[in-house]
Design an enzyme around this catalytic site. Sequence first.
Site, mmCIF file in Angstrom:
data_model
loop_
_atom_site.group_PDB
_atom_site.id
_atom_site.type_symbol
_atom_site.label_atom_id
_atom_site.label_comp_id
_atom_site.label_asym_id
_atom_site.label_seq_id
_atom_site.Cartn_x
_atom_site.Cartn_y
_atom_site.Cartn_z
ATOM 1 C CG LEU A 1 -46.193 13.144 -5.330
ATOM 2 C CD1 LEU A 1 -45.494 13.852 -4.189
ATOM 3 C CD2 LEU A 1 -47.159 14.071 -6.046
ATOM 4 C CG HIS A 2 -43.639 7.598 -8.149
ATOM 5 N ND1 HIS A 2 -43.920 6.443 -7.446
ATOM 6 C CD2 HIS A 2 -42.868 8.352 -7.340
ATOM 7 C CE1 HIS A 2 -43.336 6.500 -6.265
ATOM 8 N NE2 HIS A 2 -42.681 7.652 -6.176
#
Length: 548
Positions: free
Chosen positions: A485-486
């Site tokens: 989730l980056h």
Amino acid sequence: MANFGSARWGILPRSETAAGKCDYIVVGGGSTGCVVASRLSENADVSVVLLEEGPNDINPYIHIPGAYYKTAQGPLLRRIPWVPTAGQSPDATPTMVQASVLGGGSSVNAMIYIRGVPSDYARWEELGASGWNYGDVLPYFLRSEDNNRFCNEAHAIGGPLGVSDIDNIHPLTRAWLQACQQAGLPYNHDFNSGDQAGSGLYQITARNGLRSSAATAFLKPARRRPNLQVRTRARVSRIIVEQGRATGVEYFVNGRRWVLHAEREVILSTGAISSPKLLMLSGIGPADALRRHGIQVEMDLPGVGQNLQDHIEMSLVYQLNGPHSYDKYKKLHWKAAAALNYLLFRGGPASSNLIEGGAFWWGNKNETVPDVQFFMVVGAGIEEGVDAVPGGNGCTVNLGQIRPRSRGEVTLQSANPAENPRVAPRYFSDPYDLDAVTEGTMAALDIMEKPAISRYIAARQTPAPTMKTRSDIRNLCLETAHAALHPAGTCRMGQDEMAVVGPDLRVRGIDGLRVADASVMPTLISGNPNAVCIMIGERAASFLSEAA
């Protein structure tokens, strides 16, 4: 000062459009957008409007560090499907989770404060982001920081952003750090000193037992200023471009259309998934693709949506032989005790982010600096997509390759602003990444067998105990690794034909428009990127002030 328009910001007939104007429009109230809006509004002679798609940050779970298990899943997140990577089941329906709340990722993440290493920024400069090497960006990290332990050449005090040690360190975290040292990973007292190698305790974005998000640190004090308006639940559908200049935005609240004009500039800060989507919906992107969707081309920029990068992670889950993790606080009486401690003293388990310790080490020994990051999660089932364990007492070790070589893309599926874009991360398309994650997983498994931590382990749940060989682990990584989730890189900064913004963050070929968020990173930094997004906000605000 530009005014905010004479339209009354209330309920309008569905067919009616409200219009207004201001000097600066900031689209997106995430980690970067909050910083930009706050810093710009320090100048009383300009007016600023911040538009955020999600709700205000009033949910109490946001502000309690130990409630990370609540914010890591639930209604404050938007889930965007992504195309399964090669090797995954064809029936897989993975999603890319992104924050949808004021403060963005800084309101829902694990608060881990990491800047990367100097060589990350040297690489940015090599790729055309001149003026963004480590020496250039360090002053902007320092401008934000209010550290409760360090004050030296690498750290500062007095800034808006609280950065602190975690006061409540769980014994299992300490045992895991000792196991790391038994495995040969030395203790590192500061992962942000410029040298990440080793194991140690994370610092987090918190102050006095409360989360220090970009919304609370930067925006909350600024909202008292009459020249700043913050509008939540406002979904921007396009940037208005006239004769090569961004002049405003169109957005919707409760199905009603609004138009806001910018006298000076529009700053797009909606993240590496939504920023390229909005640019393309506005006619800025690869021309042929835009025409296929019936979108008028304002600027042919083939790099919009390309260069997508993300850290990819493995989660190793263990069942414990007793109540040795934060999982015991799922029981009502322990939960009540923790709540009382927090209410009275802002201490105890609720003041912890549940991921207190970590490490940086090598998956590929040919790298000059570590390329794998580890997180000791003192519980199981805390994060979305990670299972709990039989008996209810567990722990999780997350690890990820932090400088991925695989590249994906974000493209439009249609010209409908309400439809999600097509997100194709293409994880492991470069085998280097899979090899590094495999080696990192092997190292994590070895650490968990060391005496300091193994005495607390009843069973290994993931990977299954039958998986022992490197080949077994490699196949498991290929099949089950998940998004960290980056996402970053989709509006890349640079000076070549695939760059979307220049080093000053201006969109190439369009006046009055800048992008400031994780999408401008030429490459992901080595670690959690939230601190870097805040730094980008500081630099963007500086550029805008200099241009005024």
